[in-house]
Structure formats: structure tokens, C-alpha cells
Design a protein around this motif. Structure first.
Motif, PDB file in Angstrom:
ATOM      1  N   ASP A 205      16.164  20.455 -37.940  1.00  0.00           N
ATOM      2  CA  ASP A 205      17.569  20.383 -37.542  1.00  0.00           C
ATOM      3  C   ASP A 205      17.713  19.800 -36.142  1.00  0.00           C
ATOM      4  N   GLY A 206      16.807  20.224 -35.256  1.00  0.00           N
ATOM      5  CA  GLY A 206      16.878  19.725 -33.888  1.00  0.00           C
ATOM      6  C   GLY A 206      16.633  18.227 -33.790  1.00  0.00           C
ATOM      7  N   LEU A 207      15.766  17.704 -34.631  1.00  0.00           N
ATOM      8  CA  LEU A 207      15.468  16.270 -34.592  1.00  0.00           C
ATOM      9  C   LEU A 207      16.682  15.418 -34.947  1.00  0.00           C
ATOM     10  N   ASP A 208      17.644  15.988 -35.667  1.00  0.00           N
ATOM     11  CA  ASP A 208      18.825  15.233 -36.093  1.00  0.00           C
ATOM     12  C   ASP A 208      20.027  15.410 -35.170  1.00  0.00           C
ATOM     13  N   HIS A 209      19.894  16.233 -34.117  1.00  0.00           N
ATOM     14  CA  HIS A 209      21.030  16.483 -33.236  1.00  0.00           C
ATOM     15  C   HIS A 209      21.316  15.276 -32.341  1.00  0.00           C
ATOM     16  N   ASP A 210      22.563  15.168 -31.924  1.00  0.00           N
ATOM     17  CA  ASP A 210      22.978  14.046 -31.083  1.00  0.00           C
ATOM     18  C   ASP A 210      22.291  14.075 -29.720  1.00  0.00           C
ATOM     19  N   TYR A 211      22.090  15.278 -29.169  1.00  0.00           N
ATOM     20  CA  TYR A 211      21.499  15.336 -27.824  1.00  0.00           C
ATOM     21  C   TYR A 211      20.067  14.811 -27.825  1.00  0.00           C
ATOM     22  N   VAL A 212      19.379  14.916 -28.974  1.00  0.00           N
ATOM     23  CA  VAL A 212      18.011  14.395 -29.070  1.00  0.00           C
ATOM     24  C   VAL A 212      18.036  12.870 -29.014  1.00  0.00           C
ATOM     25  N   ARG A 213      18.982  12.267 -29.728  1.00  0.00           N
ATOM     26  CA  ARG A 213      19.102  10.806 -29.670  1.00  0.00           C
ATOM     27  C   ARG A 213      19.480  10.343 -28.259  1.00  0.00           C
ATOM     28  N   THR A 214      20.285  11.148 -27.579  1.00  0.00           N
ATOM     29  CA  THR A 214      20.655  10.804 -26.204  1.00  0.00           C
ATOM     30  C   THR A 214      19.442  10.857 -25.284  1.00  0.00           C
ATOM     31  N   ILE A 230      13.550  20.567 -28.056  1.00  0.00           N
ATOM     32  CA  ILE A 230      13.728  21.011 -29.434  1.00  0.00           C
ATOM     33  C   ILE A 230      13.100  22.379 -29.657  1.00  0.00           C
ATOM     34  N   LEU A 231      11.871  22.537 -29.210  1.00  0.00           N
ATOM     35  CA  LEU A 231      11.196  23.823 -29.405  1.00  0.00           C
ATOM     36  C   LEU A 231      11.882  24.940 -28.630  1.00  0.00           C
ATOM     37  N   ARG A 232      12.435  24.636 -27.474  1.00  0.00           N
ATOM     38  CA  ARG A 232      13.150  25.656 -26.692  1.00  0.00           C
ATOM     39  C   ARG A 232      14.359  26.177 -27.474  1.00  0.00           C
ATOM     40  N   ASN A 233      15.083  25.266 -28.115  1.00  0.00           N
ATOM     41  CA  ASN A 233      16.237  25.684 -28.909  1.00  0.00           C
ATOM     42  C   ASN A 233      15.813  26.382 -30.199  1.00  0.00           C
ATOM     43  N   ALA A 234      14.654  26.012 -30.721  1.00  0.00           N
ATOM     44  CA  ALA A 234      14.173  26.634 -31.956  1.00  0.00           C
ATOM     45  C   ALA A 234      13.549  27.996 -31.706  1.00  0.00           C
ATOM     46  N   ALA A 235      13.235  28.300 -30.455  1.00  0.00           N
ATOM     47  CA  ALA A 235      12.541  29.554 -30.151  1.00  0.00           C
ATOM     48  C   ALA A 235      13.412  30.774 -30.390  1.00  0.00           C
TER      49      ALA A 235
END
Length: 313
Positions: A205-214, A230-235
Motif C-alpha cells: 500500500d505504501g509503494l502506491d501512495h502519492d508521497y512515495v512518488r513525490t 514506507i517501513l516507518r508507516n507500516a510499523a
């Protein structure tokens, strides 16, 4: 932050009081004739009545509870009705064995889950399908079947580990590791399956977020985006699952310790529940409640550190 901690501690205290109250009432009302169980069928009715009176079982249930709670608040959990030691000493002797197996299982599951979950989300393909299959197997196969399989392969056929028994760390660190290896692996299997699926889903899910593309557009490397953001948000979700898994591991340790003949809390939990040893069962209930509250408080603190918005919720 202090207010956040105070609220969590207060709710934990209320939970412990509620659990101990309900458990004491249920155990006391369903204990049966303790004197007869202890003295046997050859004891006279007068001896049984005197024994029950000595234990204070002829008093009202709420009076018994108030006396027990007053003593427990000072750290005195009373004497076991069927054992030679006090409840506190019994728990002190058995607790380190059980908590070693439980924490070892949780740490092993967490480490492997991060590796497998992240790899499945990033690489995909066959590895992703394999992790999903592992999750299904972990949910479907009971831990005691995993334990029997490991004993058959690694103890009976290969002879790498002992099938039963426990060696203290102080006696031999190597033998200690060999004695807990199979129990830890057996107990961690279901937790590994659950945590790996959770981390896989959160990372995907994190890989598809807009902030990751930014972040990628700003020139940040893939590893930095993955491990720092990504891992911080997934923790957070993974920690919540880990807290639930810890409670399940405490229950699963009862069965695993029986299979491997490990002198932990599992053996006395079964024996005390069978005999109706109310003080010892209550000691186990209070200890378990304290562990659950402490672990959940720790997880809340880590989650609040990772996501400051949690403190305001």
C-alpha cells in the motif's frame, strides 16, 4: 506525552482490577470442595470441613476477594493450596522459562516477517505467492502439529536437538539454546505468518501512495524511501498485530511446554486449573494481565513515537 502515558497506565490498572475481580469470582464459585480434593476420599467429613475453614472458604465470597486483593496489592499472592511454595515463589521460578520462549518466538517471528514481508511486496512474483501461502498454512496448521513435526525430524531422525527437557542458561548456554530452539520455532510459526502478511500488505500500500512518488521525484533512492518512510508507516499496524500475537503466544506456550516437557508456567497452569488451586490460578491471571498491559503500553509508546497523531487520539 505525559498525559498520554497517564491515560494508558490508568486504563491498564482498571483492566487488571476488572480481570482479577471476575476471575476470582468465577474461580471461587466453581472451585468445588477443595478440602475433599486435597485430603482425598479417605478423609472424614469433619476433616474436610476443618480444612475448608482453615482456608477461609466458609466466609462470603466478597470477603474472600477483599482479603485476597488487599494482600495482592502489597505483592503477597498467598500460598498455593496444593503446592509446597508460595504463589509468588512458584511464579518467580517458572516465569523466566516461559517468557524466554515467548519473547524468543516473538522476536524470531518479527525479524523473519520484516524480511519476508518487505521482499514479497517489493519483489513480488513467486516469492509473493509463497509468503501468502505461508500465511494460509500458518493460520490453518496448529502449533502443536508443527512441534511434533520438528521433533520427528530434528530430534528423533537427525538427533540435533533434545525432544524434551530444559537446560538453564547458567548451566550451559549451548544446551540452553538447543533446549529452547524447537519450542521457539514451533510457537513462532503462526505469528510469523500473520506478521509477514501484515507487513507485506502495508508495504505494498505504501509503494502506491502519492508521497512515495513525490519522494522519488525529489531524487531519493529506493532503499531510503523504503526503509525510512514506507517501513516507518507500516510499523504501526504491525506493532498492533504483534501485541495481539504476544497474548496468543502466552496461551500457546501452555501447549508447547507440555509437548516439550519444559518447566514453565504452562505446567502449573494446567495442574492448578485441574486441581482448583485458586490462589495459584489467580497469580497466573494477575501475572498475565500485567504482561499484557505492559506490552500494550510499550507498543502504544512506540506507535506514538512513530506517529505523533496517536497521542492526540
Amino acid at each position: 506525552m505525559k498525559t498520554f502515558i497517564a491515560k494508558r497506565v490508568a486504563s491498564g490498572v482498571v483492566l487488571i482490577v476488572a480481570i482479577s475481580t471476575v476471575a476470582f469470582l468465577l474461580l471461587t464459585l466453581g472451585a468445588g470442595n477443595v478440602g475433599r480434593t486435597k485430603l482425598g476420599v479417605n478423609a472424614t467429613q469433619e476433616q474436610v470441613a476443618q480444612y475448608n475453614e482453615d482456608l477461609g472458604l466458609n466466609r462470603p465470597v466478597m470477603t474472600q476477594y477483599v482479603d485476597w486483593a488487599s494482600s495482592a496489592a502489597t505483592g503477597d499472592l498467598g500460598d498455593s493450596w496444593f503446592g509446597p511454595e508460595t504463589v509468588l515463589n512458584t511464579l518467580k521460578n517458572r516465569f523466566p522459562v516461559t517468557i524466554t520462549i515467548v519473547l524468543g518466538s516473538l522476536i524470531l517471528a518479527a525479524v523473519l516477517a520484516v524480511v519476508l514481508g518487505v521482499a514479497a511486496a517489493v519483489i513480488g512474483g513467486l516469492l509473493d505467492r509463497s509468503v501468502q501461502m505461508l500465511g494460509l498454512i500458518g493460520f490453518a496448521v496448529p502449533g502443536f502439529l508443527i512441534a511434533y513435526l520438528l521433533v520427528t525430524i530434528f530430534s528423533i531422525r537427525l538427533g540435533w536437538f533434545r525432544a524434551t527437557g530444559y537446560t538453564a542458561w547458567s548451566d550451559s548456554p549451548v544446551d540452553w539454546l538447543r533446549s529452547i530452539a524447537l519450542p521457539v520455532i514451533s510457537l513462532s510459526f503462526a505469528s510469523l505468518a500473520s506478521l509477514s502478511l501484515q507487513i507485506r500488505g502495508s508495504v505494498r500500500d505504501g509503494l502506491d501512495h502519492d508521497y512515495v512518488r513525490t519522494l522519488r521525484s525529489r531524487g531519493l533512492g529506493e532503499k531510503r524511501v523504503l526503509y525510512k518512510h514506507i517501513l516507518r508507516n507500516a510499523a504501526g499496524p504491525a506493532l498492533s498485530i504483534a501485541g495481539v500475537q504476544f497474548i496468543g503466544l502466552l496461551g500457546g506456550a501452555v501447549i508447547i511446554e507440555q509437548i516439550f516437557s519444559i518447566p514453565g508456567l504452562g505446567q502449573i497452569a494446567v495442574n492448578s486449573a485441574t486441581n482448583g488451586d485458586v490462589p495459584l490460578v489467580m497469580g497466573l491471571v494477575v501475572l498475565t494481565a500485567l504482561l499484557v498491559v505492559a506490552v500494550n503500553l510499550l507498543i502504544d509508546l512506540v506507535t506514538a513515537w512513530l506517529n505523533p497523531k496517536v497521542r492526540l487520539s
